[in-house]
Write a protein that holds these residues in place. Structure first.
Motif, PDB file in Angstrom:
ATOM      1  N   LEU A   1       0.714  -1.035  -0.063  1.00  0.00           N
ATOM      2  CA  LEU A   1       0.095   0.128  -0.187  1.00  0.00           C
ATOM      3  C   LEU A   1       0.867   1.276  -0.091  1.00  0.00           C
ATOM      4  O   LEU A   1       2.288   1.160   0.416  1.00  0.00           O
ATOM      5  N   GLY A   2       0.289   2.420  -0.470  1.00  0.00           N
ATOM      6  CA  GLY A   2       1.014   3.442  -0.566  1.00  0.00           C
ATOM      7  C   GLY A   2       0.192   4.958  -0.302  1.00  0.00           C
ATOM      8  O   GLY A   2      -1.097   4.856  -0.747  1.00  0.00           O
ATOM      9  N   ILE A   3       0.790   6.026  -0.137  1.00  0.00           N
ATOM     10  CA  ILE A   3       0.114   7.241  -0.116  1.00  0.00           C
ATOM     11  C   ILE A   3       1.014   8.278  -0.953  1.00  0.00           C
ATOM     12  O   ILE A   3       2.252   8.381  -0.779  1.00  0.00           O
ATOM     13  N   ARG A   4       0.453   9.132  -1.727  1.00  0.00           N
ATOM     14  CA  ARG A   4       1.311  10.322  -2.206  1.00  0.00           C
ATOM     15  C   ARG A   4       0.588  11.417  -1.844  1.00  0.00           C
ATOM     16  O   ARG A   4      -0.559  11.594  -1.880  1.00  0.00           O
ATOM     17  N   ILE A   5       1.511  12.553  -1.287  1.00  0.00           N
ATOM     18  CA  ILE A   5       0.772  13.756  -0.994  1.00  0.00           C
ATOM     19  C   ILE A   5       1.421  15.030  -1.671  1.00  0.00           C
ATOM     20  O   ILE A   5       2.793  14.731  -1.812  1.00  0.00           O
ATOM     21  N   ARG A   6       0.629  15.854  -2.182  1.00  0.00           N
ATOM     22  CA  ARG A   6       1.173  17.073  -2.938  1.00  0.00           C
ATOM     23  C   ARG A   6       0.653  18.345  -2.449  1.00  0.00           C
ATOM     24  O   ARG A   6      -0.545  18.353  -1.983  1.00  0.00           O
TER      25      ARG A   6
END
Length: 636
Positions: A580-585
């Protein structure tokens, strides 16, 4: 008291090791694949249930503005909280939801095709708070964002004019205009660009190029156990488009503790589109020197080429020689090519040549004893490449990134190479040939990409060290799931080495998605055949917290990797993993999209938290590039 403290610390270390062993060896390997599978199935089911793709590739909604205003009101009670809020946030702009539909960029300029450009204006906007679509409007900018804009050196207008592929007095060509927009958007100190054309008569038009700068100053730190490497850079030094960087290195395990380096890049020298790049790095164990001149192939350029010179020298007073790697390695290469009629015909034929000379030297030996050393012997090679290609672009957002305009290429490339290679102290002198075909198909905002390559050396008409590669990449249209959006990615990759000579070349295969952070040696295989399936599901949320946007994703990898003499489709060659992963911008911050992912690969001998996780600030780039590269050997 001291004895009790020491005993407690020893007991705590013992208990901590038992907890780590329980979590990472028993609980975590079971729970993570289950969570990944459940989330993956949920996202896939939601996508399949949706019948139509969204018309716009953006997650900005009207509710974002209401949430923004509520938080701003709450934060405005104190100057400190309001200042922090204005630094870290931007007001959502719903106009983006209808402007950038996924369509070919050149179509925007078709109504003006053939008109004479009467005047060209260049407008440069600061990095914080401005919009290229509404550049006439001056937003109210306060606090830290105002300080950031005032301390930033805007790109000089003449620097951007030098990068335009059109000029006053020329006819408007939609392909050249689209290529210009894509080219400028890809410049590292540019955040976004918009080209506006205004008709002033039936035969003439004015062109306005609006560019929003990136914040160009930053730093990058690398900490690898006993070595700390810090780089400070300015991608747009005093607004001149130059790239200047300084590095500082500290190593606790060597006699000399400090090293460093410097790098400089000057793009588009005297409007010739020639880039100068040079660097020097002393990392205590080795010395690296690079220098290059390059004029890359572009749609408006006929003659292109590159001259490159690299030196790597092992510092034997500080490093221990492994008896395989060369103590001194020098490589020189030069390339020259010509594109036939690139501005008049969308389909471009290209001829390119390249010659390189590799000269590795070893301490007191002519060549290493290790059989893998065949790749470290003196080698000269000359290649000719013939290519036919076409490349266009469309604007998008939620493919490689989100919240920022992207260029996505579509087209085709058919290339053939032939040449001659010789190796010192190696019995074979080979004729080299290769053939490549690549193309993609866009369908309702999705994409399907195919690439096939076959290559081989020939010695006295007998092939050796051949390679067969097949690749299939796809991503789905962008689907709506309530207020969220979803896109699915799939990659299938097959490669096989033909007439393999053990030790001649090391084509390592990296299987897992965490190796850039940990245990790289345990995830690379000296493989002769591979078949891999990689899939990812991305959920673009409408959640906006203090200007930060969030993307949640799941990934799963499955495939076979076989070594020399082994059958590929064998249960012993199966490798798999999931996570699983998360990207934050946040568009206003210096760093790009931040990413954190956690995964489990049963055969990778993962131990400890770092080997299950990866943290970084880059985004995967899956956009194809059909512009021919310089001739080179095809690698696995």
């Amino acid at each position: 008291m001291i004895r009790l403290s020491c005993a407690w610390i020893r007991g705590w270390r013992h208990r901590k090791n038992r907890i780590d062993s329980l979590i990472f060896n028993k609980f975590f390997p079971v729970l993570l694949p289950v969570m990944a599978a459940l989330l993956f199935c949920f996202l896939s089911a939601g996508a399949v249930a949706q019948n139509t793709a969204t018309n716009s590739d953006t997650a900005v909604t009207v509710s974002d503005i209401a949430a923004y205003n509520r938080v701003l009101l709450a934060m405005s009670n104190r100057k400190l909280t309001k200042g922090i809020f204005t630094l870290l946030t931007r007001k959502p702009n719903t106009t983006l939801a209808t402007v950038d539909n996924e369509t070919s960029i050149d179509k925007q300029f078709v109504p003006y095709e053939g008109k004479i450009i009467r005047d060209v204006q260049v407008v440069v906007l600061p990095p914080f708070g401005y919009n290229v679509r509404n550049f006439d409007s001056v937003p109210e900018i306060k606090g830290f964002r105002k300080i950031g804009n005032n301390s930033h050196a805007n790109t000089r207008t003449w620097v951007l004019r030098n990068n335009l592929l059109f000029k006053k007095g020329q006819e408007i060509d939609p392909l050249i205009m689209a290529e210009t927009e894509s080219f400028i958007r890809d410049i590292e100190y540019v955040n976004d660009v918009y080209i506006q054309v205004d008709s002033i008569s039936t035969t003439e038009a004015n062109v306005t190029v609006v560019v929003r700068d990136n914040w160009s100053i930053g730093a990058y730190a690398r900490n690898v156990s006993t070595k700390i490497d810090v780089e400070v850079f300015d991608r747009n030094f005093i607004g001149l488009g130059n790239n200047f960087s300084l590095r500082g290195i500290f190593n606790t395990k060597t006699d000399r503790k400090f090293g460093g380096g410097v790098g400089y890049k000057y793009p588009n020298l005297l409007r010739t589109f020639v880039n100068i790049d040079a660097s020097y790095v002393y990392d205590i164990l080795s010395i690296y020197q690079t220098a290059s001149l390059e004029r890359p192939l572009q749609k408006h350029i006929n003659i292109f080429g590159q001259v490159n010179h690299n030196i790597r020298k092992i510092n034997l007073s500080q490093a221990v020689w492994d008896s395989v790697s060369p103590t001194y390695n020098e490589e020189f290469s030069t390339s020259l090519g010509y594109a036939f009629n690139p501005t008049k015909n969308d389909n471009t034929f290209v001829v390119a040549t390249r010659f390189w000379d590799r000269n590795p030297l070893f301490r007191n030996v002519d060549k290493p004893d290790n059989p893998n050393g065949f790749q470290y012997i003196e080698n000269r090679m000359a290649l000719v490449q013939l290519s036919l290609f076409r490349q266009r672009y469309f604007r998008t957002r939620m493919v490689n990134s989100f919240g920022k305009t992207e260029n996505f290429a579509y087209g085709y490339n058919v290339s053939a190479q032939f040449g001659y290679s010789e190796w010192k102290q190696f019995p074979k002198k080979g004729i080299y040939t290769s053939f490549k075909i690549a193309a993609n198909k866009l369908y309702r905002a999705g994409s399907l990409y195919f690439e096939g390559v076959v290559s081989s050396f020939f010695d006295r008409k007998k092939p050796f060290e051949g390679l067969l590669k097949l690749k299939l990449d796809m991503f789905s249209p962008l689907y709506n799931i309530g207020n969220q959006s979803y896109r699915h990615f799939l990659n299938i990759d097959y490669a096989k080495r033909l007439d393999y000579i053990p030790g001649f070349r090391n084509h390592n295969v990296s299987f897992d998605r965490l190796s850039s952070m940990t245990f790289r040696n345990q995830t690379n295989f000296a493989a002769t055949e591979k078949l891999m399936f990689k899939t990812e599901g991305d959920l673009f949320t409408s959640l906006n917290v203090l200007g930060f946007r969030f993307l949640f994703y799941s990934f799963a990898d499955f495939g076979w990797v076989a070594d020399y003499g082994k059958i590929l489709l064998n249960k012993n060659n199966i490798y798999w993993g999931a996570g699983l992963g998360i990207r934050i911008r946040n568009d206003l911050l210096v760093f790009r999209t931040l990413e954190f992912k956690i995964g489990y690969y049963p055969k990778m001998n993962q131990h400890g938290f770092n080997q299950f996780t990866h943290f970084g600030s880059s985004m995967p780039n899956i956009s194809p590039n059909f512009i021919p590269k310089y001739p080179d050997e095809i690698e696995m």
